[in-house]
Design a protein around this motif. Structure first.
Motif, PDB file in Angstrom:
ATOM      1  N   LYS A 134       0.964  -1.404   0.173  1.00  0.00           N
ATOM      2  CA  LYS A 134      -0.015   0.108   0.033  1.00  0.00           C
ATOM      3  C   LYS A 134       0.774   1.124   0.029  1.00  0.00           C
ATOM      4  O   LYS A 134       0.686   2.187  -0.830  1.00  0.00           O
ATOM      5  CB  LYS A 134      -0.887   0.095   1.072  1.00  0.00           C
ATOM      6  N   ALA A 135       2.100   1.148   0.885  1.00  0.00           N
ATOM      7  CA  ALA A 135       2.821   2.559   0.699  1.00  0.00           C
ATOM      8  C   ALA A 135       3.434   2.505  -0.574  1.00  0.00           C
ATOM      9  O   ALA A 135       3.363   3.797  -0.884  1.00  0.00           O
ATOM     10  CB  ALA A 135       3.901   2.058   1.792  1.00  0.00           C
ATOM     11  N   THR A 136       3.603   1.689  -1.234  1.00  0.00           N
ATOM     12  CA  THR A 136       4.532   1.647  -2.488  1.00  0.00           C
ATOM     13  C   THR A 136       3.556   2.358  -3.446  1.00  0.00           C
ATOM     14  O   THR A 136       3.914   3.193  -4.233  1.00  0.00           O
ATOM     15  CB  THR A 136       4.880   0.415  -3.177  1.00  0.00           C
ATOM     16  N   ARG A 137       2.147   1.837  -3.487  1.00  0.00           N
ATOM     17  CA  ARG A 137       1.141   2.254  -4.474  1.00  0.00           C
ATOM     18  C   ARG A 137       1.227   3.775  -4.107  1.00  0.00           C
ATOM     19  O   ARG A 137       0.909   4.359  -5.203  1.00  0.00           O
ATOM     20  CB  ARG A 137      -0.157   1.497  -4.188  1.00  0.00           C
ATOM     21  N   ILE A 138       0.930   4.273  -2.947  1.00  0.00           N
ATOM     22  CA  ILE A 138       0.728   5.720  -2.645  1.00  0.00           C
ATOM     23  C   ILE A 138       1.815   6.653  -3.055  1.00  0.00           C
ATOM     24  O   ILE A 138       1.692   7.632  -3.651  1.00  0.00           O
ATOM     25  CB  ILE A 138       0.387   5.653  -0.992  1.00  0.00           C
TER      26      ILE A 138
END
Length: 199
Positions: free
Chosen positions: A148-152
């Protein structure tokens, strides 16, 4: 030898398309500048559209290699993140086929550009995920959900490639990529809120 001819044609086509645009670049001019016969270009690629498609692929490879090489010199996940942000934002400002091609007045190549940008974005996300996973393993980043952090973070970086800023604001291309990357890095690592001191 054949690989050298192919690379010379693609390099020449890239340079000319950046300078004159896809519409004004014709294969006669590319052949003359690359010092090959026009038939040789058709023999290797078949069409102007295929030359352009392969030039986009070549550019993705060059940009990816540049980011990777710069990150290889970074000693820590924090430094790798800083380099990744700086290089990712810098390439948006450069005269590349990926980020200047949307100015093609015929719109013939917009879908190819969009597809190539998606491929580059996938590569950037993969690189970013590796940085965040390494940082989480080493206790540098607090990211319970690395995906999720990567996507954001990936979508924030991707947003810099948009060419339509809010009215009255400069485009991302007009800003200094080093300054923008440093500001983004500070926000990611320190947040936006002021931390309350304990009494």
């Amino acid at each position: 030898m054949k690989a050298n001819i192919r690379d010379a044609i693609l390099e020449t086509a890239q340079r000319m398309i950046r300078r004159y645009g896809i519409q004004k670049t014709n294969l006669d001019d590319v052949a003359r500048a690359a010092k090959v016969a026009k038939a040789t270009i058709y023999n290797y690629f078949g069409s102007k559209e295929q030359v352009y498609a392969e030039a986009l692929d070549r550019e993705i490879g060059l940009l990816t290699a540049r980011i990777t090489a710069a990150m290889d010199a970074a000693p820590s996940p924090l430094e790798k993140l800083k380099v990744f942000l700086r290089e990712s934002l810098a390439m948006v400002r450069e005269e590349t086929l990926l980020f200047t091609g949307e100015h093609d007045p015929s719109y013939r190549f917009l879908s190819r550009i969009a597809t190539a940008r998606e491929r580059l974005f996938s590569v950037q996300v993969r690189i970013l995920r590796g940085i965040l996973e390494q940082g989480a393993r080493e206790g540098v980043f607090s990211a319970p959900d690395v995906a999720k952090a990567t996507r954001i973070v990936g979508y924030v970086v991707r947003g810099f490639s948009t060419s339509a800023p809010p009215s009255g604001e400069a485009t991302a291309r007009d800003a200094d990529p080093g300054v923008e990357a440093a500001a983004l890095y500070q926000i990611l690592c320190n947040g936006l809120t002021v931390r309350q001191r304990k009494a």
